[in-house]
Design a protein around this motif. Structure first.
Motif, short mmCIF file in Angstrom:
data_model
loop_
_atom_site.label_atom_id
_atom_site.label_comp_id
_atom_site.label_asym_id
_atom_site.label_seq_id
_atom_site.Cartn_x
_atom_site.Cartn_y
_atom_site.Cartn_z
N ASP A 207 -54.16 -19.94 -23.82
CA ASP A 207 -54.66 -18.63 -23.32
C ASP A 207 -53.51 -18.05 -22.54
O ASP A 207 -53.97 -17.21 -21.72
CB ASP A 207 -55.95 -19.02 -22.34
CG ASP A 207 -55.36 -19.96 -21.31
OD1 ASP A 207 -54.27 -20.62 -21.49
OD2 ASP A 207 -56.21 -20.34 -20.30
N HIS A 208 -52.23 -18.27 -22.99
CA HIS A 208 -51.08 -17.46 -22.38
C HIS A 208 -51.27 -16.04 -22.40
O HIS A 208 -51.89 -15.60 -23.49
CB HIS A 208 -49.96 -18.02 -23.01
CG HIS A 208 -48.61 -17.77 -22.33
ND1 HIS A 208 -48.12 -16.66 -22.35
CD2 HIS A 208 -47.86 -18.56 -21.40
CE1 HIS A 208 -46.96 -16.69 -21.55
NE2 HIS A 208 -47.06 -17.76 -21.00
N ILE A 209 -50.68 -15.43 -21.50
CA ILE A 209 -50.76 -13.99 -21.71
C ILE A 209 -50.10 -13.54 -23.04
O ILE A 209 -50.47 -12.22 -23.67
CB ILE A 209 -49.97 -13.29 -20.46
CG1 ILE A 209 -50.22 -11.75 -20.62
CG2 ILE A 209 -48.47 -13.55 -20.61
CD1 ILE A 209 -51.61 -11.37 -20.10
N TYR A 210 -49.30 -14.24 -23.44
CA TYR A 210 -48.39 -13.99 -25.07
C TYR A 210 -49.61 -13.63 -25.84
O TYR A 210 -49.71 -12.87 -26.67
CB TYR A 210 -47.68 -15.29 -25.34
CG TYR A 210 -46.18 -15.24 -24.82
CD1 TYR A 210 -45.82 -14.38 -24.14
CD2 TYR A 210 -45.76 -16.47 -25.00
CE1 TYR A 210 -44.58 -14.48 -23.53
CE2 TYR A 210 -44.41 -16.91 -24.14
CZ TYR A 210 -43.84 -15.72 -23.71
OH TYR A 210 -42.63 -15.89 -23.26
N SER A 211 -50.57 -14.79 -26.03
CA SER A 211 -51.84 -14.63 -26.83
C SER A 211 -52.82 -13.63 -26.69
O SER A 211 -53.18 -12.84 -27.64
CB SER A 211 -52.61 -16.00 -26.76
OG SER A 211 -53.49 -16.22 -27.66
#
Length: 329
Positions: free
Chosen positions: A311-315
């Motif tokens: 759920d990282h901001i990357y994702s």
């Protein structure tokens, strides 16, 4: 329902992000139920039913959940599994970022929330066009195609069939490649570069590849594009496959063989990343993060596991960028 109903005065689009699923509770019966749904899928196990069902009900379902219970206990995240935890968090962030453009729901193929629940929610909100987004970057008949199968079954008795757009794969999407590469860079910035990095994917039987499944090719392309983004030499990385089930030949090289080979070449620090998994689960956290770590340690090497995007901001940025590129938002 009439044309004056405000829900139906203009076309609404809904996106269902679909993942594999997980036991919903940390107990024998939840794990058994999950395994049953998974292993009854003909895309997952294609043996003749007369052969497979006695094996499944007589040997696997009574005993396998007992072994898996220990594995799930080692990775369980509070009241739920890591996959269900991270998926819920990711979807909530996407809903917040895309709330003015589309309606987003989450679904699992072999557990809850189900595809039926997601569609029922969208239908109640007046959605007339659905984007079905399997969260498997590399198309595979055993995963991506199963999502389509489940959707077809759901639509059999549906009186209103929505317009459908099916996301087949995103294995070479620039946004996906960038975020995988960036996650590796971030990992190396924290702990330093390894002697070797392994790109490990969930395996499938070799016969599926021979029958036309492009999964191996898609995994190869993902690996190559990420390696190019990181300016890696061929000697710096290896692609492998894990999670073999049964006795038939699966895609090679097997992760265990690569670890053994690299340890024999005096690679003391080995990193493993699993780009085929959008969210960490038992295969990444326990199989790689515990079992293969122990195997590497026995051979004198340290195996470091690079987390999935979760759920990282990357994702969040990646999925939003893909939807924007496809003109869904």
């Amino acid at each position: 329902m009439t044309s004056s109903d405000p829900k139906y005065q203009h076309r609404k689009t809904g996106v269902i992000f679909v993942n594999f699923g997980s036991p919903e509770s940390l107990d024998y019966f939840s794990i058994r139920r999950f395994l049953k749904h998974l292993l009854l899928d003909r895309r997952v196990v294609s043996l003749p039913r007369l052969i497979w069902l006695p094996i499944l009900y007589g040997f696997i379902l009574p005993f396998r959940p007992l072994g898996l219970l220990k594995s799930y206990k080692a990775i369980w995240k509070g009241e739920t599994s890591p996959l269900l935890h991270y998926q819920a968090s990711l979807i909530n962030q996407l809903k917040e970022r895309c709330k003015e453009d589309i309606i987003i729901e989450s679904a699992m193929i072999y557990s809850n929330p189900s595809l039926k629940t997601a569609w029922t929610s969208l239908k109640a909100q007046g959605v007339r066009d659905v984007v079905l987004f399997p969260m498997y970057p590399q198309y595979c008949s055993a995963t991506t195609a199963s999502v389509f199968d489940q959707w077809q079954k759901l639509m059999v008795n549906e009186k209103f069939m929505p317009g459908l757009r099916f996301i087949h794969s995103y294995h070479d999407d620039p946004h996906y490649i960038k975020q995988i590469a960036d996650s590796i860079r971030e990992h190396w910035k924290k702990v330093g570069k390894p002697d070797h990095i392994i790109f490990s994917y969930h395996g499938i039987p070799q016969r599926l590849f021979k029958q036309g499944d492009p999964y191996f090719c898609y995994c190869s392309k993902t690996t190559r594009l990420v390696a190019e983004s990181l300016s890696l030499k061929l000697s710096d990385y290896t692609m492998s496959f894990q999670s073999r089930f049964g006795k038939e030949a699966w895609l090679k090289p097997y992760l265990s063989e690569v670890i053994k080979d690299k340890a024999s070449q005096k690679c003391k620090i080995i990193d493993v990343i699993t780009p085929g998994f959008s969210i960490d689960c038992i295969e990444t956290l326990y199989e790689v993060g515990v079992e293969y770590q122990e195997e590497a340690a026995e051979k004198g090497s340290v195996l470091r596991v690079i987390p999935c995007l979760n759920d990282h901001i990357y994702s969040v940025d990646m999925y939003r960028s893909i939807l924007k590129k496809l003109k869904i938002i």
